[in-house]
Design a protein around this motif. Structure first.
Motif, PDB file in Angstrom:
ATOM      1  N   LEU A 198      45.109  43.495  29.835  1.00 44.42           N
ATOM      2  CA  LEU A 198      44.842  43.673  31.269  1.00 44.42           C
ATOM      3  C   LEU A 198      45.059  42.337  31.952  1.00 44.42           C
ATOM      4  CD1 LEU A 198      43.594  45.205  33.764  1.00 44.42           C
ATOM      5  CD2 LEU A 198      41.382  44.308  32.997  1.00 44.42           C
ATOM      6  N   LEU A 199      45.839  42.330  33.045  1.00 42.76           N
ATOM      7  CA  LEU A 199      46.049  41.115  33.841  1.00 42.76           C
ATOM      8  C   LEU A 199      46.188  41.508  35.299  1.00 42.76           C
ATOM      9  CD1 LEU A 199      46.508  38.059  34.040  1.00 42.76           C
ATOM     10  CD2 LEU A 199      48.942  38.471  33.673  1.00 42.76           C
ATOM     11  N   ARG A 200      45.206  41.128  36.119  1.00 43.71           N
ATOM     12  CA  ARG A 200      45.233  41.439  37.552  1.00 43.71           C
ATOM     13  C   ARG A 200      44.849  40.200  38.354  1.00 43.71           C
ATOM     14  NH1 ARG A 200      42.986  47.683  38.109  1.00 43.71           N
ATOM     15  NH2 ARG A 200      44.586  48.584  36.744  1.00 43.71           N
ATOM     16  N   PRO A 201      45.860  39.486  38.893  1.00 46.73           N
ATOM     17  CA  PRO A 201      45.553  38.313  39.716  1.00 46.73           C
ATOM     18  C   PRO A 201      44.826  38.711  40.995  1.00 46.73           C
ATOM     19  CG  PRO A 201      47.867  38.345  39.025  1.00 46.73           C
ATOM     20  CD  PRO A 201      47.298  39.691  38.723  1.00 46.73           C
ATOM     21  N   ALA A 202      43.998  37.796  41.486  1.00 46.20           N
ATOM     22  CA  ALA A 202      43.312  38.047  42.757  1.00 46.20           C
ATOM     23  C   ALA A 202      44.296  37.976  43.913  1.00 46.20           C
ATOM     24  CB  ALA A 202      42.179  37.041  42.956  1.00 46.20           C
ATOM     25  N   GLY A 203      45.321  37.128  43.790  1.00 48.49           N
ATOM     26  CA  GLY A 203      46.363  37.030  44.804  1.00 48.49           C
ATOM     27  C   GLY A 203      47.685  37.517  44.241  1.00 48.49           C
ATOM     28  N   HIS A 204      48.777  36.981  44.782  1.00 50.09           N
ATOM     29  CA  HIS A 204      50.080  37.365  44.254  1.00 50.09           C
ATOM     30  C   HIS A 204      50.233  36.897  42.814  1.00 50.09           C
ATOM     31  CE1 HIS A 204      51.099  37.936  48.537  1.00 50.09           C
ATOM     32  NE2 HIS A 204      52.012  38.762  48.084  1.00 50.09           N
ATOM     33  N   VAL A 205      49.834  35.649  42.569  1.00 48.49           N
ATOM     34  CA  VAL A 205      49.904  35.098  41.216  1.00 48.49           C
ATOM     35  C   VAL A 205      48.557  34.468  40.897  1.00 48.49           C
ATOM     36  CG1 VAL A 205      52.395  34.695  41.210  1.00 48.49           C
ATOM     37  CG2 VAL A 205      50.873  32.955  42.150  1.00 48.49           C
ATOM     38  N   GLY A 206      48.331  34.235  39.624  1.00 45.28           N
ATOM     39  CA  GLY A 206      47.036  33.687  39.247  1.00 45.28           C
ATOM     40  C   GLY A 206      47.134  32.801  38.025  1.00 45.28           C
ATOM     41  N   GLY A 207      45.988  32.373  37.543  1.00 41.41           N
ATOM     42  CA  GLY A 207      45.930  31.436  36.434  1.00 41.41           C
ATOM     43  C   GLY A 207      45.456  32.041  35.137  1.00 41.41           C
ATOM     44  N   ASP A 208      45.411  33.361  35.019  1.00 42.76           N
ATOM     45  CA  ASP A 208      45.018  34.016  33.768  1.00 42.76           C
ATOM     46  C   ASP A 208      46.255  34.369  32.958  1.00 42.76           C
ATOM     47  OD1 ASP A 208      42.455  33.800  34.703  1.00 42.76           O
ATOM     48  OD2 ASP A 208      41.941  35.897  34.399  1.00 42.76           O
ATOM     49  N   LEU A 209      46.093  34.381  31.648  1.00 41.09           N
ATOM     50  CA  LEU A 209      47.179  34.738  30.751  1.00 41.09           C
ATOM     51  C   LEU A 209      46.592  35.415  29.524  1.00 41.09           C
ATOM     52  CD1 LEU A 209      50.232  34.461  29.947  1.00 41.09           C
ATOM     53  CD2 LEU A 209      49.596  32.314  28.839  1.00 41.09           C
ATOM     54  N   VAL A 210      47.130  36.538  29.126  1.00 47.46           N
ATOM     55  CA  VAL A 210      46.728  37.225  27.894  1.00 47.46           C
ATOM     56  C   VAL A 210      47.986  37.634  27.142  1.00 47.46           C
ATOM     57  CG1 VAL A 210      44.470  38.063  28.670  1.00 47.46           C
ATOM     58  CG2 VAL A 210      46.517  39.393  29.214  1.00 47.46           C
ATOM     59  N   GLY A 211      47.868  37.730  25.827  1.00 50.28           N
ATOM     60  CA  GLY A 211      49.035  38.135  25.062  1.00 50.28           C
ATOM     61  C   GLY A 211      48.747  38.196  23.576  1.00 50.28           C
ATOM     62  N   ILE A 225      43.639  33.257  28.120  1.00 44.28           N
ATOM     63  CA  ILE A 225      43.614  31.919  28.721  1.00 44.28           C
ATOM     64  C   ILE A 225      43.276  32.044  30.200  1.00 44.28           C
ATOM     65  CG2 ILE A 225      45.095  29.988  29.424  1.00 44.28           C
ATOM     66  CD1 ILE A 225      46.561  30.307  26.747  1.00 44.28           C
ATOM     67  N   ASP A 226      42.500  31.096  30.700  1.00 44.20           N
ATOM     68  CA  ASP A 226      42.154  31.043  32.129  1.00 44.20           C
ATOM     69  C   ASP A 226      42.298  29.598  32.595  1.00 44.20           C
ATOM     70  OD1 ASP A 226      41.189  31.236  34.675  1.00 44.20           O
ATOM     71  OD2 ASP A 226      39.208  31.985  34.138  1.00 44.20           O
ATOM     72  N   VAL A 227      43.354  29.333  33.389  1.00 45.49           N
ATOM     73  CA  VAL A 227      43.639  27.988  33.883  1.00 45.49           C
ATOM     74  C   VAL A 227      42.745  27.679  35.082  1.00 45.49           C
ATOM     75  CG1 VAL A 227      45.409  26.514  34.924  1.00 45.49           C
ATOM     76  CG2 VAL A 227      46.003  28.047  33.036  1.00 45.49           C
TER      77      VAL A 227
END
Length: 426
Positions: A198-211, A225-227
């Motif tokens: 699951l990956l849902r940025p709060a804006g257009h892009v975000g600092g979370d990463l999963v894989g 990961i959460d930048v």
């Protein structure tokens, strides 16, 4: 007998209208109108005369700067004419309207000003009073012109900003698609284990990463990961981190060659240490990130993980009970030489491991209370009958209900589920 016409000299010592100003003189023909026309021309105004209401309305549509109007022009009063003119003008059109009031004024001054007139003169018109009224009108017109120019410039600036915003929105939408593409497949199966992302940025892009990526035939690595920060800068860093954890063996820092020249995985704690060194020595950034990195044997269910400042992973057993894993640990990219400890766990048949970002655990309701770990455990238990993407969608719905739809941080999660053992048929 009519008196002979004579040119009237301009009054000195009074501010004059700017050259090129146009005035409409609406009055019935006669010496008074001709005398006023001469006075207006003498002080530099371009004069148009109108003797009927129809002529006055047509001339007013040509956008004069001043309108000097007798109380009665044909079948319309000055108040009627003023209302008609202002109703027909565009929003940016303005004329300084002066009404000439006869000696027996009564309530005509109030009626004229109420209809939108700007000033009035008493008849007969005294040249110095006319010049003073025009000077006042000139100051008003100058100010109105500046305001109009300011509005025009603001409108042009707004249009440029809207065009830039549209371009930015298009760029950010493209960036969002690219970032979502970093996930690759959102669901995968490795033997008895199913992985969902699951990956849902709060804006257009975000600092979370999963894989995830396969290590060998029986092991898979998973990460969340959460930048720090958000927006484009955080998204660029996640893209770089994703490259370090790609499925290409020669580029993935979590993989190494063993003594047989075969690729094997580094231990989770070593992966955290390598990232820490990269952040501090090579990436030259003030950002940092939190992470959970998991190495799972999909055949035995045995796994090791490292937690670096990320929310605690939750291990839910087949009976619905939930175990909190991890040792906390500091984020990556803060302190040189930092180390992390590994945690070993067992994913039994029918169990699942859930890892999420703090966009979920730190989601707040209307009074500022966070969902926290206990709220997340409650969601896991309530949705124990769901798995895979349906569970992640239900999770998002529960978080949205808790926050009443308000979200200020990215949310991401990794769900790892092991199949139940079905009873053998007799």
């Amino acid at each position: 007998m009519a008196k002979p016409n004579r040119q009237i000299a301009p009054v000195s010592g009074v501010l004059r209208p700017s050259g090129g100003r146009r005035v409409l003189l609406a009055a019935e023909p006669g010496d008074a109108r001709q005398g006023l026309a001469l006075q207006l021309a003498a002080i530099g105004l371009q004069v148009t005369v109108a003797g009927t209401a129809a002529e006055a309305l047509r001339a007013a549509a040509e956008r004069p700067d001043f309108i000097l109007c007798d109380w009665q022009v044909g079948d319309l009063t000055a108040a009627d004419l003023c209302r008609a003119c202002r109703a027909g003008w565009a929003e940016d059109q303005f004329a300084y309207f002066i009404v000439i009031i006869p000696p027996t004024a009564g309530k005509r001054v109030e009626a004229a000003l109420g209809a939108g007139a700007d000033d009035f003169l008493m008849s007969p018109v005294v040249p110095i009073e006319l010049a003073a009224r025009l000077a006042a009108g000139e100051r008003f017109l100058t100010m109105a012109g500046r305001l109009s120019e300011g509005r025009r410039e603001m409108a042009e600036t707004l249009a440029r900003l809207q065009a830039i915003q549209a371009e930015t929105e298009a760029d950010l939408s493209a960036a969002r698609r690219l970032q979502q593409g970093l996930l690759g497949a959102r669901n995968a199966r490795f033997g008895e284990v199913e992985v969902s992302l699951l990956l849902r940025p709060a804006g257009h892009v975000g600092g979370d990463l999963v894989g995830f990526f396969p290590i060998n035939a029986r092991r898979v690595a998973l990460y969340a990961i959460d930048v720090s920060g958000n927006g484009v800068a955080a998204a660029l860093l996640t893209a770089r981190l994703a490259a370090y954890l790609s499925g290409i063996a020669g580029e993935n820092i979590a993989l190494r060659l063993d003594e047989n020249d075969l690729y094997d995985a580094r231990r989770p704690a070593e992966v955290a240490q390598i990232f820490n060194r990269l952040m501090l020595e090579e990436m030259a950034t003030e950002a940092y990130f939190t992470m959970v990195y998991v190495d799972l044997d999909v055949m035995s269910g045995k796994g090791q993980l490292v937690q670096a400042g990320h929310p605690h992973p939750l291990l839910q057993h087949a009976d619905g009970s939930v175990e909190v894993l991890g040792l906390g640990g500091m984020p990556i990219g803060l302190i040189s030489g930092a180390s992390w400890e590994e945690v070993t766990f067992q994913l039994e048949p029918g169990g699942r491991l859930f890892v999420c970002s703090d966009g979920i655990t730190e989601a707040e309701n209307h009074v500022g209370a966070m969902l926290a770990e206990n709220g997340l455990i409650a969601i896991l238990r309530t949705n124990a009958f769901l798995g895979g993407s349906p569970f992640l969608e239900s999770l998002c719905w529960s978080v949205a209900q808790f926050t009443q739809g308000k979200r200020t941080d990215d949310i991401s999660a990794v769900l790892i589920e092991r199949d139940r053992i079905l009873p053998a048929l007799s």
